[in-house]
Design a protein around this motif. Structure first.
Motif, PDB file in Angstrom:
ATOM      1  N   VAL A 162       0.842  -1.202   0.000  1.00 51.02           N
ATOM      2  CA  VAL A 162       0.000   0.000   0.000  1.00 51.02           C
ATOM      3  C   VAL A 162       0.881   1.258   0.000  1.00 51.02           C
ATOM      4  O   VAL A 162       0.567   2.246  -0.654  1.00 51.02           O
ATOM      5  N   TYR A 169       0.180   7.154   2.312  1.00 50.51           N
ATOM      6  CA  TYR A 169      -0.226   6.188   3.347  1.00 50.51           C
ATOM      7  C   TYR A 169       0.765   6.256   4.518  1.00 50.51           C
ATOM      8  O   TYR A 169       1.973   6.202   4.314  1.00 50.51           O
ATOM      9  N   PRO A 172       2.898   1.049   8.158  1.00 42.77           N
ATOM     10  CA  PRO A 172       2.779   0.187   9.336  1.00 42.77           C
ATOM     11  C   PRO A 172       3.540   0.680  10.564  1.00 42.77           C
ATOM     12  O   PRO A 172       3.046   0.523  11.687  1.00 42.77           O
ATOM     13  N   CYS A 206      -5.089   0.131   4.939  1.00 45.21           N
ATOM     14  CA  CYS A 206      -4.362  -1.146   5.093  1.00 45.21           C
ATOM     15  C   CYS A 206      -5.197  -2.291   4.541  1.00 45.21           C
ATOM     16  O   CYS A 206      -6.367  -2.429   4.887  1.00 45.21           O
ATOM     17  N   HIS A 207      -4.585  -3.113   3.701  1.00 45.93           N
ATOM     18  CA  HIS A 207      -5.302  -4.231   3.096  1.00 45.93           C
ATOM     19  C   HIS A 207      -5.023  -5.553   3.816  1.00 45.93           C
ATOM     20  O   HIS A 207      -5.289  -6.613   3.272  1.00 45.93           O
ATOM     21  N   HIS A 209      -2.366  -7.260   4.321  1.00 41.73           N
ATOM     22  CA  HIS A 209      -1.518  -8.212   3.580  1.00 41.73           C
ATOM     23  C   HIS A 209      -0.597  -9.012   4.489  1.00 41.73           C
ATOM     24  O   HIS A 209      -0.089 -10.048   4.089  1.00 41.73           O
ATOM     25  N   SER A 211       2.456  -8.400   5.153  1.00 33.00           N
ATOM     26  CA  SER A 211       3.892  -8.380   4.806  1.00 33.00           C
ATOM     27  C   SER A 211       4.695  -7.728   5.919  1.00 33.00           C
ATOM     28  O   SER A 211       5.768  -8.208   6.284  1.00 33.00           O
TER      29      SER A 211
END
Ligand code: SF4
Ligand code: SF4
Ligand code: FES
Length: 242
Positions: A162, A169, A172, A206-207, A209, A211
């Motif tokens: 993202v 964005y 994280p 946030c999707h 993912h 990661s």
């Protein structure tokens, strides 16, 4: 079993956002880290090679690079974990950052986002009173403790798709920091913090993912911190609607 080469073949990114890989041969050594390899190249073969490190013990967060396609802290990554018997190593700067030169990246935007996410302590009117007692077994303290050991290495940010799509964005690490403060019972800045992380470039982007969570070298789970922020935003909105 394949024979292990006594030399490493190390392809190192040279340049900025444009550039090319340069190949070096470096002797394999016992217990060698990837950071040792980069240091040996700079000391013995090319003093113009740029990279960053400070502590060498996994505390400062400055030595992160992409090693054979995956972001890692290089001072705590042994060559034996990442180089196969052919001794191939490919070293690149972290993704999603502007490259200053070779393996060194510009971190300003990354840390600006911590500020945008209100990732700093707000003491409020209680400041100056006696020390707060925060029992370790409380739910808030446990949630904060689980996310607090971030070293600001940027590995999660480098791994996040993202961030690659949406340069605004918050990412994280900044959101994880905001979550530790939402759980800090001494802090009084949640109204502004939850507003800051709830915009289009905040935690709703946030999707999930994972990661960030799979690559974090400190075993922090920013994905769960972001999910916690989403719940906190909802609780806050419902409280405001009453
Ligand atoms: S879980 Fe969210 S923050 Fe983590 S890598 Fe995926 S999209 Fe980025
Ligand atoms: S959350 Fe983990 S990967 Fe991200 S900056 Fe902090 S220590 Fe590094
Ligand atoms: S040099 Fe400090 S974390 Fe690697």
């Amino acid at each position: 079993m394949a024979e292990q080469h006594s030399n490493l073949r190390v392809d190192v990114w040279r340049g900025t956002d444009t550039g090319a890989f340069q190949a070096f041969d470096v002797p394999r050594r016992l217990n060698q880290t990837v950071l040792d390899v980069v240091t040996e190249i700079q000391r013995d073969q090319d003093p113009t090679l740029s990279y960053r490190f400070a502590c060498r013990v996994g505390m400062c967060g400055s030595c992160a690079m992409v090693v054979n396609g995956r972001p890692r802290w290089t001072c705590r990554t042994r060559v034996s974990e990442v180089a196969g018997p052919d001794g191939a190593l490919r070293l690149e700067p972290l993704r999603n950052f502007t490259v200053v030169k070779d393996l060194a990246v510009e971190m300003t935007r990354f840390f600006d986002k911590w500020e945008k996410a209100h990732g700093y302590f707000e003491p409020g009117a209680r400041a100056g009173q006696d020390f707060a007692v925060v029992p370790p077994a409380t739910a808030e303290r446990r949630a904060a403790d689980a996310a607090i050991e971030c070293i600001g290495c940027g590995i999660c940010y480098s791994a996040c798709d993202v961030v690659a799509w949406d340069k605004d964005y918050l990412g994280p690490a900044a959101l994880n920091r905001a979550w530790t403060l939402v759980n800090d019972v001494r802090d009084a800045g949640d109204d502004a913090r939850l507003a800051a992380v709830s915009g289009d470039s905040g935690c709703q982007a946030c999707h999930t993912h994972m990661s960030c969570t799979s690559f974090c070298p400190k075993a922090i789970a920013p994905t769960y911190s972001i999910a916690g922020l989403k719940r906190a935003m909802l609780r806050h909105a419902l409280k405001g609607a009453r």
